[in-house]
Write a protein that holds these residues in place. Structure first.
Motif, mmCIF file in Angstrom:
data_model
loop_
_atom_site.group_PDB
_atom_site.id
_atom_site.type_symbol
_atom_site.label_atom_id
_atom_site.label_comp_id
_atom_site.label_asym_id
_atom_site.label_seq_id
_atom_site.Cartn_x
_atom_site.Cartn_y
_atom_site.Cartn_z
ATOM 1 N N ALA A 126 -37.406 42.985 18.848
ATOM 2 C CA ALA A 126 -36.348 42.532 17.938
ATOM 3 C C ALA A 126 -36.468 41.035 17.666
ATOM 4 C CB ALA A 126 -34.972 42.851 18.525
ATOM 5 N N ARG A 127 -37.035 40.307 18.594
ATOM 6 C CA ARG A 127 -37.169 38.858 18.444
ATOM 7 C C ARG A 127 -38.535 38.449 17.894
ATOM 8 N NH1 ARG A 127 -33.522 35.485 21.458
ATOM 9 N NH2 ARG A 127 -31.971 36.773 22.473
ATOM 10 N N VAL A 128 -39.555 39.241 18.182
ATOM 11 C CA VAL A 128 -40.912 38.927 17.732
ATOM 12 C C VAL A 128 -41.277 39.928 16.638
ATOM 13 C CG1 VAL A 128 -43.325 38.655 18.400
ATOM 14 C CG2 VAL A 128 -41.509 38.084 20.029
ATOM 15 N N THR A 129 -41.315 39.461 15.413
ATOM 16 C CA THR A 129 -41.584 40.371 14.291
ATOM 17 C C THR A 129 -43.029 40.293 13.809
ATOM 18 O OG1 THR A 129 -40.810 38.722 12.714
ATOM 19 C CG2 THR A 129 -39.184 40.325 13.529
ATOM 20 N N LYS A 130 -43.736 39.239 14.194
ATOM 21 C CA LYS A 130 -45.156 39.107 13.864
ATOM 22 C C LYS A 130 -45.843 38.419 15.026
ATOM 23 C CE LYS A 130 -44.736 39.159 8.898
ATOM 24 N NZ LYS A 130 -45.306 38.701 7.660
ATOM 25 N N LEU A 131 -47.116 38.749 15.185
ATOM 26 C CA LEU A 131 -47.881 38.225 16.305
ATOM 27 C C LEU A 131 -49.210 37.680 15.790
ATOM 28 C CD1 LEU A 131 -48.314 38.006 19.420
ATOM 29 C CD2 LEU A 131 -49.218 40.342 19.326
ATOM 30 N N VAL A 132 -49.568 36.473 16.230
ATOM 31 C CA VAL A 132 -50.849 35.868 15.875
ATOM 32 C C VAL A 132 -51.602 35.571 17.161
ATOM 33 C CG1 VAL A 132 -52.008 33.903 14.787
ATOM 34 C CG2 VAL A 132 -49.901 34.821 13.776
ATOM 35 N N LEU A 133 -52.839 36.051 17.228
ATOM 36 C CA LEU A 133 -53.709 35.773 18.368
ATOM 37 C C LEU A 133 -54.981 35.126 17.847
ATOM 38 C CD1 LEU A 133 -53.376 39.187 20.245
ATOM 39 C CD2 LEU A 133 -52.312 37.031 20.882
ATOM 40 N N GLY A 134 -55.369 34.032 18.451
ATOM 41 C CA GLY A 134 -56.585 33.343 18.040
ATOM 42 C C GLY A 134 -57.578 33.276 19.180
ATOM 43 N N GLY A 135 -58.728 33.913 19.002
ATOM 44 C CA GLY A 135 -59.778 33.852 20.007
ATOM 45 C C GLY A 135 -59.330 34.283 21.381
ATOM 46 N N ALA A 136 -58.600 35.360 21.473
ATOM 47 C CA ALA A 136 -58.061 35.837 22.753
ATOM 48 C C ALA A 136 -59.044 36.806 23.403
ATOM 49 C CB ALA A 136 -56.719 36.525 22.527
ATOM 50 N N GLY A 137 -59.427 36.530 24.615
ATOM 51 C CA GLY A 137 -60.391 37.381 25.312
ATOM 52 C C GLY A 137 -59.745 38.493 26.102
ATOM 53 N N LEU A 138 -58.827 39.216 25.486
ATOM 54 C CA LEU A 138 -58.098 40.262 26.201
ATOM 55 C C LEU A 138 -58.982 41.430 26.628
ATOM 56 C CD1 LEU A 138 -54.862 40.503 24.026
ATOM 57 C CD2 LEU A 138 -55.162 39.338 26.213
ATOM 58 N N PHE A 163 -55.387 47.897 18.458
ATOM 59 C CA PHE A 163 -54.047 47.595 17.940
ATOM 60 C C PHE A 163 -53.683 48.452 16.747
ATOM 61 C CE2 PHE A 163 -54.035 42.948 19.669
ATOM 62 C CZ PHE A 163 -53.838 43.432 20.950
ATOM 63 N N GLY A 164 -54.660 48.985 16.021
ATOM 64 C CA GLY A 164 -54.380 49.931 14.952
ATOM 65 C C GLY A 164 -54.123 49.304 13.597
ATOM 66 N N SER A 165 -53.499 50.076 12.738
ATOM 67 C CA SER A 165 -53.371 49.718 11.323
ATOM 68 C C SER A 165 -52.470 48.511 11.059
ATOM 69 C CB SER A 165 -52.858 50.918 10.526
ATOM 70 O OG SER A 165 -51.577 51.289 10.995
ATOM 71 N N SER A 166 -51.634 48.142 12.005
ATOM 72 C CA SER A 166 -50.764 46.973 11.783
ATOM 73 C C SER A 166 -51.473 45.659 12.127
ATOM 74 C CB SER A 166 -49.475 47.096 12.589
ATOM 75 O OG SER A 166 -49.766 47.033 13.968
ATOM 76 N N CYS A 167 -52.748 45.756 12.488
ATOM 77 C CA CYS A 167 -53.506 44.565 12.892
ATOM 78 C C CYS A 167 -54.539 44.204 11.827
ATOM 79 C CB CYS A 167 -54.212 44.838 14.215
ATOM 80 S SG CYS A 167 -55.148 43.423 14.825
ATOM 81 N N GLU A 206 -62.494 48.013 29.994
ATOM 82 C CA GLU A 206 -62.832 49.334 30.522
ATOM 83 C C GLU A 206 -61.768 50.371 30.184
ATOM 84 O OE1 GLU A 206 -63.706 49.120 34.702
ATOM 85 O OE2 GLU A 206 -65.174 47.525 34.396
ATOM 86 N N ASP A 207 -60.515 49.953 30.182
ATOM 87 C CA ASP A 207 -59.394 50.863 29.910
ATOM 88 C C ASP A 207 -58.433 50.198 28.931
ATOM 89 O OD1 ASP A 207 -57.364 52.754 29.917
ATOM 90 O OD2 ASP A 207 -56.566 52.118 31.862
ATOM 91 N N PRO A 208 -58.752 50.251 27.621
ATOM 92 C CA PRO A 208 -57.893 49.589 26.629
ATOM 93 C C PRO A 208 -56.451 50.090 26.639
ATOM 94 C CG PRO A 208 -59.974 50.240 25.644
ATOM 95 C CD PRO A 208 -59.920 50.850 27.013
ATOM 96 N N GLY A 209 -56.222 51.262 27.169
ATOM 97 C CA GLY A 209 -54.871 51.800 27.241
ATOM 98 C C GLY A 209 -53.948 50.954 28.097
ATOM 99 N N SER A 210 -54.513 50.068 28.915
ATOM 100 C CA SER A 210 -53.689 49.208 29.758
ATOM 101 C C SER A 210 -53.072 48.051 28.969
ATOM 102 C CB SER A 210 -54.516 48.663 30.928
ATOM 103 O OG SER A 210 -55.578 47.854 30.455
ATOM 104 N N ILE A 211 -53.534 47.839 27.735
ATOM 105 C CA ILE A 211 -52.971 46.781 26.889
ATOM 106 C C ILE A 211 -51.913 47.404 25.989
ATOM 107 C CG2 ILE A 211 -53.430 45.076 25.089
ATOM 108 C CD1 ILE A 211 -56.302 44.988 26.009
ATOM 109 N N ALA A 212 -50.715 46.858 26.031
ATOM 110 C CA ALA A 212 -49.653 47.357 25.158
ATOM 111 C C ALA A 212 -50.048 47.116 23.702
ATOM 112 C CB ALA A 212 -48.346 46.639 25.471
ATOM 113 N N VAL A 213 -49.804 48.104 22.869
ATOM 114 C CA VAL A 213 -50.097 47.981 21.442
ATOM 115 C C VAL A 213 -48.876 47.378 20.760
ATOM 116 C CG1 VAL A 213 -50.615 49.237 19.318
ATOM 117 C CG2 VAL A 213 -51.657 49.954 21.472
ATOM 118 N N PRO A 214 -49.044 46.214 20.139
ATOM 119 C CA PRO A 214 -47.899 45.617 19.436
ATOM 120 C C PRO A 214 -47.504 46.482 18.242
ATOM 121 C CG PRO A 214 -49.847 44.186 19.313
ATOM 122 C CD PRO A 214 -50.240 45.405 20.050
#
Length: 172
Positions: free
Chosen positions: A7-19, A134-138, A99-107
Motif C-alpha cells: 500500500a505504501r510502495v507502488t513502484k520499485l526501482v532496482l539498479g544493478g542488484a545482485g539478488l 518478477f514477471g510481466s510487471s517488471c 539456485e531457488d528463485p522462489g525464495s525471492i518475493a515477487v513484487p
C-alpha cells in the motif's frame, strides 16, 4: 520491504542488484579481477586494491595518489571483519536465490531494473533472470556502455529512465 508494504510502495526501482548472483559468476569476477576471495576484491586492504574496486564499478578510474587511497581505505573499511561477514552472508543469500528463485518475493507493483550494459560485477544475465522471475510487471532498462555504478557515471541516463518510469500512471 516493498512486498511487505504494497500500500505504501507502488513502484520499485532496482539498479544493478545482485539478488540472483551464482557462485560461478562470483568466481568469474574474482578471476577477471585477479582476486583470491570476495573479501580481497570488495574490502581491499591496500591502495592498489581500492583502485581495482573503483575500476570494477566504473570500468575506469582516474589517477588518485596512494595517500588519498590510503586515507579512503581507513575510513571506508573500518570494522573490516564485520563487513567481511556481511559480504559473505550477502553472497550466500544471492547464490541461494539463484539456485531457488522462489525464495525471492515477487513484487506485485511495477518494477524497473536499470542495468549497465557493460557491468563487470553483475552480468546482464542476472538482470534477465530477475526480470523473468518478477514477471510481466517488471521492465528492464539497459544503459549501453554503462558500468556497475550506473547511477554515478551515467547519472543523466539513469535518472531519465527512473523519472520516466515513476511518472507513468499505473503499475508499469
Amino acid at each position: 520491504m516493498a512486498t511487505l508494504c504494497p500500500a505504501r510502495v507502488t513502484k520499485l526501482v532496482l539498479g544493478g542488484a545482485g539478488l540472483m548472483l551464482t557462485k560461478g559468476e562470483v568466481q568469474g569476477v574474482l578471476r577477471q579481477w585477479h582476486a583470491d576471495t570476495p573479501t580481497d576484491l570488495f574490502l581491499p586492504a591496500e591502495p592498489r586494491g581500492l583502485l581495482r574496486l573503483i575500476r570494477l564499478g566504473n570500468n575506469e578510474a582516474p589517477y588518485l595518489p596512494d595517500w588519498l587511497l590510503q586515507d579512503a581505505l581507513e575510513v571506508l573499511f573500518e570494522n573490516r571483519a564485520e563487513k567481511a561477514g556481511l559480504l559473505e552472508e550477502s553472497l550466500k543469500a544471492a547464490e541461494a536465490n539463484a539456485e531457488d528463485p522462489g525464495s525471492i518475493a515477487v513484487p506485485h507493483m511495477g518494477t524497473l531494473l536499470v542495468w549497465g550494459g557493460s557491468d563487470q560485477l553483475f552480468p546482464l544475465a542476472i538482470a534477465h533472470r530477475m526480470q523473468q522471475h518478477f514477471g510481466s510487471s517488471c521492465r528492464l532498462e539497459v544503459i549501453e556502455k554503462g558500468a556497475h555504478a550506473i547511477q554515478v557515471h551515467q547519472a543523466a541516463r539513469f535518472n531519465s529512465a527512473v523519472l520516466s518510469f515513476l511518472s507513468k500512471a499505473g503499475s508499469d
